[in-house]
Design a protein around this motif. Structure first.
Motif, PDB file in Angstrom:
ATOM      1  N   PHE A 176      29.388  39.239  22.724  1.00 32.36           N
ATOM      2  CA  PHE A 176      29.902  37.890  22.468  1.00 32.36           C
ATOM      3  C   PHE A 176      28.898  36.805  22.822  1.00 32.36           C
ATOM      4  O   PHE A 176      29.141  35.629  22.560  1.00 32.36           O
ATOM      5  N   ASP A 177      27.769  37.205  23.406  1.00 28.42           N
ATOM      6  CA  ASP A 177      26.701  36.257  23.710  1.00 28.42           C
ATOM      7  C   ASP A 177      25.403  37.030  23.884  1.00 28.42           C
ATOM      8  O   ASP A 177      25.384  38.269  23.759  1.00 28.42           O
ATOM      9  N   VAL A 178      24.324  36.332  24.179  1.00 31.65           N
ATOM     10  CA  VAL A 178      23.026  36.984  24.306  1.00 31.65           C
ATOM     11  C   VAL A 178      23.015  37.985  25.454  1.00 31.65           C
ATOM     12  O   VAL A 178      22.483  39.098  25.325  1.00 31.65           O
ATOM     13  N   GLY A 179      23.617  37.616  26.585  1.00 31.82           N
ATOM     14  CA  GLY A 179      23.619  38.527  27.730  1.00 31.82           C
ATOM     15  C   GLY A 179      24.315  39.840  27.421  1.00 31.82           C
ATOM     16  O   GLY A 179      23.805  40.921  27.740  1.00 31.82           O
ATOM     17  N   SER A 184      33.693  32.206  23.709  1.00 31.94           N
ATOM     18  CA  SER A 184      32.568  31.927  24.601  1.00 31.94           C
ATOM     19  C   SER A 184      32.137  30.469  24.542  1.00 31.94           C
ATOM     20  O   SER A 184      31.480  29.980  25.470  1.00 31.94           O
ATOM     21  N   ILE A 185      32.487  29.774  23.447  1.00 33.06           N
ATOM     22  CA  ILE A 185      32.150  28.347  23.353  1.00 33.06           C
ATOM     23  C   ILE A 185      33.408  27.474  23.417  1.00 33.06           C
ATOM     24  O   ILE A 185      33.395  26.311  23.018  1.00 33.06           O
ATOM     25  N   GLY A 186      34.496  28.069  23.912  1.00 32.22           N
ATOM     26  CA  GLY A 186      35.703  27.284  24.143  1.00 32.22           C
ATOM     27  C   GLY A 186      36.491  26.929  22.903  1.00 32.22           C
ATOM     28  O   GLY A 186      37.167  25.902  22.860  1.00 32.22           O
ATOM     29  N   LYS A 187      36.415  27.787  21.877  1.00 28.87           N
ATOM     30  CA  LYS A 187      37.173  27.561  20.656  1.00 28.87           C
ATOM     31  C   LYS A 187      38.046  28.768  20.356  1.00 28.87           C
ATOM     32  O   LYS A 187      37.803  29.867  20.860  1.00 28.87           O
ATOM     33  N   ALA A 188      39.074  28.548  19.527  1.00 24.45           N
ATOM     34  CA  ALA A 188      39.903  29.654  19.078  1.00 24.45           C
ATOM     35  C   ALA A 188      39.222  30.382  17.929  1.00 24.45           C
ATOM     36  O   ALA A 188      38.373  29.811  17.231  1.00 24.45           O
ATOM     37  N   ASP A 189      39.570  31.651  17.751  1.00 22.61           N
ATOM     38  CA  ASP A 189      39.019  32.412  16.638  1.00 22.61           C
ATOM     39  C   ASP A 189      39.307  31.694  15.322  1.00 22.61           C
ATOM     40  O   ASP A 189      40.354  31.081  15.142  1.00 22.61           O
ATOM     41  N   ASN A 190      38.340  31.772  14.418  1.00 19.62           N
ATOM     42  CA  ASN A 190      38.433  31.133  13.101  1.00 19.62           C
ATOM     43  C   ASN A 190      38.355  29.611  13.169  1.00 19.62           C
ATOM     44  O   ASN A 190      38.711  28.930  12.202  1.00 19.62           O
ATOM     45  N   HIS A 191      37.875  29.095  14.305  1.00 18.34           N
ATOM     46  CA  HIS A 191      37.712  27.648  14.442  1.00 18.34           C
ATOM     47  C   HIS A 191      36.260  27.258  14.743  1.00 18.34           C
ATOM     48  O   HIS A 191      35.989  26.167  15.218  1.00 18.34           O
ATOM     49  N   VAL A 192      35.333  28.168  14.446  1.00 22.28           N
ATOM     50  CA  VAL A 192      33.916  27.842  14.596  1.00 22.28           C
ATOM     51  C   VAL A 192      33.368  27.439  13.229  1.00 22.28           C
ATOM     52  O   VAL A 192      33.969  27.719  12.194  1.00 22.28           O
ATOM     53  N   THR A 193      32.247  26.779  13.231  1.00 19.73           N
ATOM     54  CA  THR A 193      31.627  26.323  11.979  1.00 19.73           C
ATOM     55  C   THR A 193      30.504  27.274  11.575  1.00 19.73           C
ATOM     56  O   THR A 193      30.018  28.085  12.382  1.00 19.73           O
ATOM     57  N   VAL A 194      30.063  27.147  10.351  1.00 20.02           N
ATOM     58  CA  VAL A 194      28.935  27.947   9.903  1.00 20.02           C
ATOM     59  C   VAL A 194      27.684  27.598  10.696  1.00 20.02           C
ATOM     60  O   VAL A 194      26.836  28.471  10.964  1.00 20.02           O
ATOM     61  N   THR A 240      31.075  39.302  17.000  1.00 21.26           N
ATOM     62  CA  THR A 240      32.526  39.191  16.915  1.00 21.26           C
ATOM     63  C   THR A 240      32.899  37.730  16.788  1.00 21.26           C
ATOM     64  O   THR A 240      32.523  36.911  17.641  1.00 21.26           O
ATOM     65  N   SER A 241      33.627  37.390  15.749  1.00 21.25           N
ATOM     66  CA  SER A 241      34.004  35.986  15.554  1.00 21.25           C
ATOM     67  C   SER A 241      34.868  35.497  16.702  1.00 21.25           C
ATOM     68  O   SER A 241      34.681  34.389  17.212  1.00 21.25           O
ATOM     69  N   ALA A 242      35.819  36.330  17.127  1.00 26.38           N
ATOM     70  CA  ALA A 242      36.717  35.925  18.206  1.00 26.38           C
ATOM     71  C   ALA A 242      35.964  35.788  19.525  1.00 26.38           C
ATOM     72  O   ALA A 242      36.071  34.776  20.225  1.00 26.38           O
ATOM     73  N   GLY A 243      35.196  36.821  19.872  1.00 24.65           N
ATOM     74  CA  GLY A 243      34.475  36.793  21.146  1.00 24.65           C
ATOM     75  C   GLY A 243      33.523  35.630  21.241  1.00 24.65           C
ATOM     76  O   GLY A 243      33.420  34.965  22.280  1.00 24.65           O
ATOM     77  N   PHE A 244      32.808  35.352  20.159  1.00 24.76           N
ATOM     78  CA  PHE A 244      31.895  34.206  20.161  1.00 24.76           C
ATOM     79  C   PHE A 244      32.668  32.906  20.286  1.00 24.76           C
ATOM     80  O   PHE A 244      32.294  32.016  21.060  1.00 24.76           O
ATOM     81  N   ALA A 245      33.752  32.762  19.527  1.00 24.49           N
ATOM     82  CA  ALA A 245      34.533  31.525  19.581  1.00 24.49           C
ATOM     83  C   ALA A 245      35.014  31.243  20.994  1.00 24.49           C
ATOM     84  O   ALA A 245      34.897  30.118  21.494  1.00 24.49           O
ATOM     85  N   ALA A 252      23.640  29.628  14.382  1.00 27.15           N
ATOM     86  CA  ALA A 252      22.860  29.464  15.617  1.00 27.15           C
ATOM     87  C   ALA A 252      23.071  30.663  16.538  1.00 27.15           C
ATOM     88  O   ALA A 252      22.122  31.175  17.156  1.00 27.15           O
ATOM     89  N   HIS A 253      24.310  31.117  16.637  1.00 24.82           N
ATOM     90  CA  HIS A 253      24.644  32.282  17.462  1.00 24.82           C
ATOM     91  C   HIS A 253      23.938  33.528  16.946  1.00 24.82           C
ATOM     92  O   HIS A 253      23.325  34.283  17.719  1.00 24.82           O
ATOM     93  N   LEU A 254      23.980  33.769  15.639  1.00 24.71           N
ATOM     94  CA  LEU A 254      23.352  34.957  15.066  1.00 24.71           C
ATOM     95  C   LEU A 254      21.838  34.919  15.243  1.00 24.71           C
ATOM     96  O   LEU A 254      21.210  35.948  15.529  1.00 24.71           O
TER      97      LEU A 254
END
Length: 271
Positions: free
Chosen positions: A27-30, A53-63, A46-51, A68-70
């Protein structure tokens, strides 16, 4: 010597030719570097795990968030990264294609496109549109001969539409439209898994474990080629964090902290 992006993509394709492998989801670099340290040969975002990790709900991150995460994940590890690219962050095929092209430029070795709309009243894109979206993603990947694997996902089971015939119809259509690997998160029984594997063979199938209690060896016997765990590792990390934080907040005690992973070991792993 570090692998090039082209090396990672070639290695990832090779992994899909036979056998079955685990494709865990950091869910992050570490957490990505930790999975590489443990010997995994490839990872998937993971869309959910990444979301989370930045304080957002799944399916609420932007491209922008996801790209940037990828980029960070791909730069941090010397193994292939498969991208959970949700629904391509767009509805129309041409917009999906533009976003997929951005995703390819992050350095990923694989990228998935799902057919869910996010609308509970109409959870899946119409079949024809869903197929055109996969074709657009395929064209975007092929436009620069990137070699990125395209994963076609049917989300029906996750949205309460447990119609296996619908799932198989869509997955076979996505395979015909250019998907290299097929994925129906939520299928659980051996019968469902075998039916999907047989329907799309010889193309490989990704199985979500967490929705299935199978081991890697058991899944391999059913013909599954790769296994991912979605947001499960992220949820495990959050479970420990929330237990300890809740104890501190509600009781003013700190006993849960004794169960933390040794800091010295983490430092050694990240040296």
């Amino acid at each position: 010597m570090p692998l090039t992006t082209a090396d990672k993509r070639a290695a990832f394709r090779k992994m899909h030719e036979s056998g079955c492998f685990a494709l865990p989801n950091p869910f992050d670099v570490g957490s990505a570097k930790a999975l590489e340290h443990l010997g995994f040969k490839a990872i998937a975002s993971t869309s959910a795990g990444f979301a989370w990790s930045i304080g957002k709900a799944d399916n609420h991150v932007t491209v922008d968030d996801v790209c940037a995460h990828l980029t960070a994940l791909c730069a941090a590890v010397d193994i292939p990264v498969n991208a959970d690219f949700e629904g391509g962050f767009a509805r129309e095929p041409d917009e999906v294609a533009a976003n997929v092209a951005r995703g390819v430029r992050t350095g990923v070795a694989g990228l998935s496109i799902e057919d869910s709309t996010g609308d509970k009243s109409n959870p899946l894109y119409d079949r024809a549109l869903a197929i055109e979206r996969i074709k657009a993603a395929r064209a975007a990947i092929d436009s620069d001969n990137s070699g990125v694997m395209l994963v076609g996902r049917c989300e029906a089971f996750l949205w309460g539409q447990s119609d296996l015939k619908l799932v198989i119809d869509r997955l076979t259509a996505y395979a015909d439209a250019g998907a290299d690997c097929l994925y129906a998160p939520g299928i659980k029984t051996r019968e469902e898994i075998v039916a999907v594997v047989k329907a799309v063979q010889p193309k490989p199938v990704n199985l979500l474990i967490g929705a299935s209690g199978l081991s890697l060896n058991e899944a391999a016997e059913l013909g599954v080629r790769r296994i991912s765990v979605g947001g499960s590792l992220a949820r495990m990390a959050w479970a420990g964090f929330m237990r300890a934080a809740r104890e501190m907040a509600e009781k003013g005690t700190f006993a849960e902290l004794a169960g933390g992973y040794p800091g010295g070991e983490l430092n050694k792993m990240f040296e």
